[in-house]
Scaffold this motif. Structure first.
Motif, PDB file in Angstrom:
ATOM      1  N   UNK A 126       0.828  -1.201   0.000  1.00  0.00           N
ATOM      2  CA  UNK A 126       0.000   0.000   0.000  1.00  0.00           C
ATOM      3  C   UNK A 126       0.862   1.250   0.000  1.00  0.00           C
ATOM      4  N   UNK A 127       0.255   2.362  -0.404  1.00  0.00           N
ATOM      5  CA  UNK A 127       0.914   3.661  -0.424  1.00  0.00           C
ATOM      6  C   UNK A 127       0.029   4.685   0.267  1.00  0.00           C
ATOM      7  N   UNK A 128       0.655   5.667   0.896  1.00  0.00           N
ATOM      8  CA  UNK A 128      -0.051   6.850   1.392  1.00  0.00           C
ATOM      9  C   UNK A 128       0.673   8.069   0.852  1.00  0.00           C
ATOM     10  N   UNK A 129      -0.002   8.824  -0.007  1.00  0.00           N
ATOM     11  CA  UNK A 129       0.565  10.031  -0.603  1.00  0.00           C
ATOM     12  C   UNK A 129      -0.175  11.244  -0.054  1.00  0.00           C
ATOM     13  N   UNK A 130       0.516  12.384   0.054  1.00  0.00           N
ATOM     14  CA  UNK A 130      -0.092  13.575   0.613  1.00  0.00           C
ATOM     15  C   UNK A 130       0.223  14.815  -0.194  1.00  0.00           C
ATOM     16  N   UNK A 131      -0.708  15.777  -0.153  1.00  0.00           N
ATOM     17  CA  UNK A 131      -0.519  17.036  -0.870  1.00  0.00           C
ATOM     18  C   UNK A 131      -1.258  18.138  -0.116  1.00  0.00           C
ATOM     19  N   UNK A 132      -0.744  19.366  -0.179  1.00  0.00           N
ATOM     20  CA  UNK A 132      -1.402  20.514   0.444  1.00  0.00           C
ATOM     21  C   UNK A 132      -2.414  21.141  -0.504  1.00  0.00           C
TER      22      UNK A 132
END
Length: 309
Positions: free
Chosen positions: A160-166
Motif C-alpha cells: 500500500x501507499x499513502x501520498x499527501x498534498x497541500x
C-alpha cells in the motif's frame, strides 16, 4: 489501511529519515509496558521487527510521489461555504491515471483531510470514474492550509501507499492551539476512554472503551470491516499513520465493544493527534485525543527510520 499502526510523516516532496530508539511514551501519566505485536507496512528496504530498539522506515504521507505513483489534485482550492466536488487522480509510473486498485477495508481508496493545525479532520471515500478521476463532495469549516492524504494500493503493486498534498482554503487563517493530552474524549453523548501509551520504535497496545451515559456500548457496528479505525498524525509535520483494531467482526473472538484494541508503532518521540472512527446506531462518529510519545535513553542503535500505511 491495515491491521497495525503505520505512520507517515508529511512534508510535500520531502524525503526524510527518522531515527527512533525504543523508549517509554506517555499520553497522560505513566506508560505501561508495550505489547509485542505489530503489523507495519514498510515502504523502505530495511525491515522492521516489533520490539526491536532500532528500525528504519520512511513514513507514509510524507511525499506527493512514491514508487513512481503521484497524487495529482485537480481541485486546487477548498471552500468553506458549502460542499463542492474535490477531484484528483493518482498517476502511475507511466504518467497515466491509475484505474486498477486493490480493495482494503471495503474501499479502493481512503481520503483523509485535516488542517495543518490538526483541526477539521475528515475521513472520506471518493468515487472513481472509469478514466481514473476520483471525486468526493468536500467542504471545510474554516480557512487554512489543509493536508490531503490518499491511502490506497494499486492493483499489482506489492504494498500500500499513502501520498499527501497541500490544498488551501482561502481566507483569514486563525490557527487553533493543539488540545492538551487527555485520557477521555466525548462526542455526541458518547465517552471514549483511552488506556495505554505510545512507545517510539516498538508496538504499543492502545485500548479504547466506548460508553454512552453510564453504560458500556456492547453493540458497535462494523464500519468498513472493523469495529474502529484509528488515524494518528504527528504534530509539526503531519506524519501520517492509519491503524485498524486487533481482531475483526465475525472472527469468533472479537467482541462488538465496549473495548477496541489497537497496536500502534510510532517512529519517534513527539506529540500525536489520534482520531478514532466508530459506528453505533447507524452513525459514524469521531473521537479525538492528543497523545505524547516519549524517548528512552539512547541505546547506540539509532538508525534512520521507515513507515506503515
Amino acid at each position: 489501511m491495515r491491521t497495525a499502526l503505520k505512520l507517515g510523516a508529511y512534508a510535500l516532496g520531502l524525503v526524510a529519515v527518522f531515527a527512533a530508539a525504543a523508549g517509554v511514551g506517555s499520553i497522560a501519566g505513566p506508560a505501561p509496558a508495550p505489547a509485542a505485536h505489530s503489523d507495519t507496512r514498510h515502504s523502505a528496504t530495511t525491515p522492521t521487527t516489533a520490539g526491536h530498539d532500532a528500525f528504519a522506515y520512511l513514513p507514509g504521507g510524507l511525499q506527493v510521489a512514491e514508487d513512481g505513483y503521484r497524487l495529482q489534485p485537480l481541485t486546487t482550492t477548498l471552500g468553506t461555504t458549502g460542499a463542492a466536488p474535490f477531484r484528483f487522480r493518482v498517476l502511475g509510473p507511466d504518467a497515466r491515471p491509475v484505474t486498477g486498485y486493490a480493495v482494503s477495508h471495503d474501499k479502493e481508496l481512503h481520503l483523509i483531510v485535516v488542517r495543518r493545525d490538526l483541526s477539521g479532520f475528515q475521513h472520506l471515500h471518493p468515487q472513481r470514474d472509469p478514466d481514473g478521476t476520483w471525486s468526493v463532495p468536500l467542504a471545510v469549516a474554516t480557512p487554512g492550509q489543509y493536508r490531503v492524504f490518499a491511502d490506497f494500493q494499486p492493483a499489482g503493486h506489492g504494498r500500500p501507499l499513502t501520498l499527501g498534498v497541500d490544498v488551501p482554503a482561502p481566507g483569514d487563517y486563525q490557527p487553533a492551539a493543539l488540545p492538551a493530552p487527555q485520557r477521555t474524549a466525548t462526542v455526541d453523548g458518547y465517552t471514549v476512554a483511552l488506556d495505554g501509551a505510545l512507545t517510539p520504535g516498538t508496538a504499543s497496545k492502545l485500548t479504547l472503551t466506548v460508553t454512552r451515559g453510564d453504560a458500556p456500548v456492547t453493540d458497535l457496528q462494523p464500519y468498513l470491516g472493523a469495529y474502529g479505525h484509528l488515524v494518528a498524525l504527528r504534530d509539526g509535520d503531519l506524519a501520517y499513520l492509519h491503524v485498524h483494531p486487533d481482531g475483526a467482526p465475525g472472527d469468533g473472538h472479537t467482541a462488538a465493544g465496549p473495548h477496541v484494541t489497537f497496536f500502534a508503532e510510532v517512529p519517534s518521540a513527539g506529540t500525536y493527534r489520534l482520531f478514532l472512527d466508530f459506528q453505533h446506531a447507524g452513525t459514524v462518529r469521531t473521537a479525538e485525543f492528543t497523545a505524547v510519545a516519549g524517548t528512552a535513553p539512547a541505546t547506540g542503535h539509532g538508525e534512520p527510520g521507515h513507515t506503515h500505511s
